[in-house]
Design a protein around this motif. Sequence first.
Motif, PDB file in Angstrom:
ATOM      1  N   GLU A   1      -4.812 -22.327 -56.891  1.00  6.97           N
ATOM      2  CA  GLU A   1      -6.154 -21.747 -56.856  1.00  6.97           C
ATOM      3  C   GLU A   1      -6.202 -20.638 -55.810  1.00  6.97           C
TER       4      GLU A   1
ATOM      5  N   VAL B   1     -11.098 -17.422 -51.218  1.00  2.00           N
ATOM      6  CA  VAL B   1     -11.687 -16.155 -50.779  1.00  2.00           C
ATOM      7  C   VAL B   1     -12.008 -16.233 -49.288  1.00  2.00           C
TER       8      VAL B   1
ATOM      9  N   ARG C   1      -3.617 -19.093 -52.932  1.00  5.26           N
ATOM     10  CA  ARG C   1      -3.491 -17.684 -52.584  1.00  5.26           C
ATOM     11  C   ARG C   1      -4.782 -17.209 -51.923  1.00  5.26           C
ATOM     12  N   PRO C   2      -4.667 -16.573 -50.762  1.00  2.00           N
ATOM     13  CA  PRO C   2      -5.868 -16.024 -50.137  1.00  2.00           C
ATOM     14  C   PRO C   2      -6.278 -14.721 -50.812  1.00  2.00           C
ATOM     15  N   VAL C   3      -7.585 -14.509 -50.922  1.00  2.00           N
ATOM     16  CA  VAL C   3      -8.128 -13.274 -51.478  1.00  2.00           C
ATOM     17  C   VAL C   3      -9.108 -12.696 -50.463  1.00  2.00           C
ATOM     18  N   ASP C   4      -8.909 -11.440 -50.124  1.00  5.21           N
ATOM     19  CA  ASP C   4      -9.795 -10.769 -49.173  1.00  5.21           C
ATOM     20  C   ASP C   4     -11.129 -10.498 -49.866  1.00  5.21           C
ATOM     21  N   GLY C   5     -12.186 -11.159 -49.400  1.00  3.24           N
ATOM     22  CA  GLY C   5     -13.506 -11.022 -50.014  1.00  3.24           C
ATOM     23  C   GLY C   5     -14.421 -10.066 -49.268  1.00  3.24           C
TER      24      GLY C   5
ATOM     25  N   ILE D   1     -11.367 -22.194 -57.926  1.00  5.60           N
ATOM     26  CA  ILE D   1     -11.445 -20.919 -58.635  1.00  5.60           C
ATOM     27  C   ILE D   1     -10.153 -20.130 -58.523  1.00  5.60           C
ATOM     28  N   LYS D   2      -9.969 -19.277 -59.523  1.00  7.67           N
ATOM     29  CA  LYS D   2      -8.956 -18.228 -59.466  1.00  7.67           C
ATOM     30  C   LYS D   2      -9.644 -16.941 -59.887  1.00  7.67           C
ATOM     31  N   LEU D   3      -9.270 -15.853 -59.257  1.00 12.06           N
ATOM     32  CA  LEU D   3      -9.783 -14.558 -59.697  1.00 12.06           C
ATOM     33  C   LEU D   3      -8.758 -13.964 -60.657  1.00 12.06           C
ATOM     34  N   THR D   4      -9.254 -13.326 -61.696  1.00 14.60           N
ATOM     35  CA  THR D   4      -8.349 -12.710 -62.662  1.00 14.60           C
ATOM     36  C   THR D   4      -8.158 -11.233 -62.306  1.00 14.60           C
ATOM     37  N   ASN D   5      -7.087 -10.660 -62.840  1.00 15.87           N
ATOM     38  CA  ASN D   5      -6.825  -9.220 -62.681  1.00 15.87           C
ATOM     39  C   ASN D   5      -6.505  -8.779 -61.266  1.00 15.87           C
ATOM     40  N   LEU D   6      -6.102  -9.719 -60.392  1.00 13.32           N
ATOM     41  CA  LEU D   6      -5.679  -9.295 -59.049  1.00 13.32           C
ATOM     42  C   LEU D   6      -4.244  -8.774 -59.116  1.00 13.32           C
ATOM     43  N   PRO D   7      -3.913  -7.801 -58.276  1.00  9.11           N
ATOM     44  CA  PRO D   7      -2.489  -7.419 -58.179  1.00  9.11           C
ATOM     45  C   PRO D   7      -1.712  -8.570 -57.541  1.00  9.11           C
TER      46      PRO D   7
END
Lengths: 231, 231
Positions: free
Chosen positions: A159, A162, A185-189, A218-224
């Motif tokens: 997952e 953010v 995976r960390p996502v910079d929000g 959650i997972k975000l889609t379309n991330l590099p």
Amino acid sequence: MDLPVALLGGTGKLGPGLAMRFARAGVPVLVGSREAEKGVAAAGDINEKLRATLVDFVPVEGMDNAWAATRARVAVITVPFEGQAAMLPGLAESLAGKVVVSTAVPMRFDEVLGPVHVDVAEGSAAQQVAALLPKSSIAAGFHSVSSAELKKLSRSLDEHVVITGDDDDAKRTAMELVRLLPGARPVDGGRLHGARYSEQLTVLLLSVNAIYRTHSGIKLTNLPPDPQSEG
Amino acid sequence: MDLPVALLGGTGKLGPGLAMRFARAGVPVLVGSREAEKGVAAAGDINEKLRATLVDFVPVEGMDNAWAATRARVAVITVPFEGQAAMLPGLAESLAGKVVVSTAVPMRFDEVLGPVHVDVAEGSAAQQVAALLPKSSIAAGFHSVSSAELKKLSRSLDEHVVITGDDDDAKRTAMELVRLLPGARPVDGGRLHGARYSEQLTVLLLSVNAIYRTHSGIKLTNLPPDPQSEG
């Protein structure tokens, strides 16, 4: 990363799972509690569970929150939202100059609506932390991570987490903490202002959990691709 | 599903992509606009793009919003949030007894913070729709679906769409609309009250999009398989 990592109010729902995952990643963890005996007992319990997995880990230590805050280089607040306003002012000096990660979700259960978000005067639990710890560097995250899934140590989390924050160093540190969790995976929000969206998303996930009888994340889609992680 | 489907304010950002995807799924689509000529022109443009893909579709029709609302069995509001309070009262009688899907995200761009959510007196854009259309059945969704990705017709969306609503029939209809989008899976997000969380999540995604230069969407983890969809 700056070590050790304190989990303030670490005997609650989120603390033990994070403690076990961090300890298995080789990070010294300090479990803080309102009462020293509870912190000691929680650490003993966590170490026992970790030993049973037969996987290497750094033994967790426990005591009261002041002890954990003083000795830590990084602190994660794992007390329920209702508890943080009482806990943090007494720890402000010990946490000065350190990175502090806010994880609380201000919410309540409504008889008709189920889980609902509770407004916070500062805008979010994270911004309340920033107001109470003016000398610390604040990031926010881990809201959408299920405590129950975190404790299933054999499971990869698969997952995204953010992270928001106004201080680059705090954000980087919080993102490193996420990378300690296998599969996450960390996502910079963006800015700390956005912590309110991340906190409220968790309330939505709790509604979904009730309907589908699960612990969703959650997972975000379309991330590099994340250059620093496999998650 | 009750057909045809109207896209009210369908000449804007979200409308054309939804119109094209629905038309390819065999659904008659009515594109409504404030001015009839714009609705006609948008439909012509959409049909031209669809013809160029050499894939079967039901030709889209366009006219003004009143025409679309009257002829439709289901309506999706695709006008920006700022426009809906002016548009909906005049359509309330035409939309009585019909399912109406709210998709708007109340937001603005702040110079320092970037995209920020704007509070709505009713609690959310969706609840404002419910207040303005008291004789309709309201569901909310599609907030996190990127208009840009929607228009890339050769691409499967590979994302989840959270639907909230207090009326089971409205929620079921909105979830059926999601299933018309290849790769998308509807997720029941509970009561219409939760639309506020789904709307605000989109503001967080816009911050992520700015940082990663992408058009992100979401997937929820740990959901059981969807018996009615492959998404």
